[in-house]
Design a protein around this motif. Structure first.
Motif, PDB file in Angstrom:
ATOM      1  N   LEU A 156     -11.093   2.215  -9.819  1.00 30.11           N
ATOM      2  CA  LEU A 156     -10.231   2.932  -8.881  1.00 30.11           C
ATOM      3  C   LEU A 156     -11.027   3.992  -8.131  1.00 30.11           C
ATOM      4  O   LEU A 156     -10.838   4.190  -6.922  1.00 30.11           O
ATOM      5  CB  LEU A 156      -9.063   3.571  -9.630  1.00 30.11           C
TER       6      LEU A 156
ATOM      7  N   THR B  99      -0.087  -0.225 -13.700  1.00 31.28           N
ATOM      8  CA  THR B  99      -1.443  -0.509 -13.247  1.00 31.28           C
ATOM      9  C   THR B  99      -1.557  -1.701 -12.306  1.00 31.28           C
ATOM     10  O   THR B  99      -2.448  -1.729 -11.446  1.00 31.28           O
ATOM     11  CB  THR B  99      -2.376  -0.750 -14.454  1.00 31.28           C
TER      12      THR B  99
ATOM     13  N   PRO C  90       0.698  -1.218  -8.330  1.00 32.38           N
ATOM     14  CA  PRO C  90      -0.054  -0.567  -7.235  1.00 32.38           C
ATOM     15  C   PRO C  90      -1.156  -1.461  -6.674  1.00 32.38           C
ATOM     16  O   PRO C  90      -1.404  -1.468  -5.462  1.00 32.38           O
ATOM     17  CB  PRO C  90      -0.644   0.683  -7.903  1.00 32.38           C
ATOM     18  N   HIS C  91      -1.800  -2.216  -7.554  1.00 31.80           N
ATOM     19  CA  HIS C  91      -2.864  -3.122  -7.110  1.00 31.80           C
ATOM     20  C   HIS C  91      -2.305  -4.208  -6.198  1.00 31.80           C
ATOM     21  O   HIS C  91      -2.915  -4.535  -5.168  1.00 31.80           O
ATOM     22  CB  HIS C  91      -3.530  -3.749  -8.340  1.00 31.80           C
TER      23      HIS C  91
ATOM     24  N   SER D 123      -1.542  -2.691  -2.762  1.00 31.06           N
ATOM     25  CA  SER D 123      -2.786  -2.490  -2.013  1.00 31.06           C
ATOM     26  C   SER D 123      -3.318  -3.813  -1.471  1.00 31.06           C
ATOM     27  O   SER D 123      -3.721  -3.913  -0.301  1.00 31.06           O
ATOM     28  CB  SER D 123      -3.846  -1.848  -2.912  1.00 31.06           C
TER      29      SER D 123
ATOM     30  N   ASN E 271      -3.814   3.938  -1.140  1.00 33.79           N
ATOM     31  CA  ASN E 271      -4.359   3.670  -2.476  1.00 33.79           C
ATOM     32  C   ASN E 271      -4.327   4.886  -3.405  1.00 33.79           C
ATOM     33  O   ASN E 271      -3.794   4.806  -4.510  1.00 33.79           O
ATOM     34  CB  ASN E 271      -5.776   3.110  -2.364  1.00 33.79           C
TER      35      ASN E 271
ATOM     36  N   TYR F 146      -1.583   5.012  -6.627  1.00 31.71           N
ATOM     37  CA  TYR F 146      -2.186   5.057  -7.959  1.00 31.71           C
ATOM     38  C   TYR F 146      -1.972   6.420  -8.595  1.00 31.71           C
ATOM     39  O   TYR F 146      -1.698   6.525  -9.798  1.00 31.71           O
ATOM     40  CB  TYR F 146      -3.677   4.740  -7.882  1.00 31.71           C
TER      41      TYR F 146
ATOM     42  N   MET G  18       0.369   6.049 -11.913  1.00 31.78           N
ATOM     43  CA  MET G  18      -0.330   6.054 -13.194  1.00 31.78           C
ATOM     44  C   MET G  18      -0.179   7.414 -13.859  1.00 31.78           C
ATOM     45  O   MET G  18      -0.607   8.444 -13.321  1.00 31.78           O
ATOM     46  CB  MET G  18      -1.805   5.694 -12.987  1.00 31.78           C
TER      47      MET G  18
END
Length: 309
Positions: free
Chosen positions: A60, A233, A236-237, A240, A282, A286, A290
């Motif tokens: 990250l 986790t 968010p990925h 993006s 991003n 995150y 998180m």
């Protein structure tokens, strides 16, 4: 035309904004400063907090460093152009900007691929995670991600630099490979082949990420803990990845097949989107999603507030 440093390109993308350029300058400057702030906050938090030294946070951190790099390749030139009567750039500066922009794009895709691999091992093979994703492997993956991105972009720029050009006008806000290749006086089949191979290879990366997420979703259904891990986790990925992929694919398709006179505003927006939105989005998604990062940032802010009091 002799491709030398005396050659000047005229960027036409900002022509429609010249009447309100001061307002655009203020908005662009605020966006630039905010991008620097949110990315540096996340980077510094991960570096200073020992509990955030897991592979996921290191990847990250690399993603945020790339976001800063991408922003710094775009914003300064646009800010200068918004204060000028004409958007002009030299041949050497144009090549340098293209090299930086495409290094950012490739590095973003490669980093998102590595992050998907990390999440796949963490959720689908949790018992083997620490034996597979070792600190040495993490450093190798980060290093390879950046080196491959730089090498791939440098090769593309080499193919562009060899072309003799017969034009000066670029219908973009910044220099792009396809805009410059269109100005060539000679056949560009080698550039087209490389561009197609480039696009297919990275599209296959996206496919692999999606396949890995099919397995991740299946595995996350095993327990509430796995579902929580997915939401914190992996979601968010996915956000993006989706945002970045859609913007890049649109810009790529428009550059190849779109008209240079129609939908110029939409073309400008989409060509900027993957350079402007991901570096802001991003660290925000995150940082907010998180728990470890959010708690650490809030704790730091509260400590600074107590000191000021």
């Amino acid at each position: 035309m002799d491709n030398s440093t005396e050659t000047l390109f005229f960027l036409q993308g900002l022509n429609e904004t010249m009447s309100t350029k001061h307002a655009y300058f203020a908005v662009t400057l605020l966006a630039y400063l905010f991008t620097i702030l949110v990315n540096l906050t996340l980077i510094v938090t991960i570096i200073l907090e020992k509990t955030l030294q897991d592979p996921m946070f290191i990847f990250l951190c690399s993603l945020c460093v790339n976001g800063l790099f991408g922003a710094c390749t775009l914003y300064p030139k646009i800010l200068v152009d918004l204060l000028s009567d004409f958007s002009v750039t030299s041949y050497a500066a144009c090549l340098s900007q293209m090299l930086a922009v495409y290094t950012y794009i490739i590095c973003e895709v490669n980093t998102l691929t590595v992050m998907a691999y990390d999440r796949y091992i963490a959720i689908c093979k949790p018992l083997n995670y620490h034996s597979i994703i070792t600190p040495q492997k993490v450093m190798k993956l980060v290093l390879i991600t950046w080196l491959l991105s730089a090498c791939e972009s440098a090769f593309a720029m080499g193919l562009v630099a060899r072309l003799p050009l017969c034009g000066f006008s670029i219908d973009k806000i910044y220099c792009t490979v396809w805009a410059v290749v269109k100005l060539s006086c000679v056949d560009t089949i080698i550039n087209n082949i490389y561009g197609t191979a480039f696009s297919v290879f990275h599209f296959l990366q996206i496919i692999l990420i999606l396949i890995s997420y099919v397995n991740i979703v299946k595995a996350s259904m095993r327990s509430q803990e796995d579902r929580n891990k997915f939401m914190q986790t992996c979601l968010p990925h996915l956000i993006s990845l989706t945002n970045f992929t859609v913007a890049v694919l649109f810009d790529l398709m428009y550059a190849r097949y779109g008209s240079s006179t129609r939908l110029q505003a939409l073309s400008n927006f989409m060509s900027l989107e993957y350079l402007v939105i991901p570096p802001i989005l991003n660290p925000l998604i995150y940082g907010l999603k998180m728990n470890q990062i959010r708690r650490r940032i809030f704790r730091s802010c509260s400590q600074k507030t107590d000191v000021l009091k």
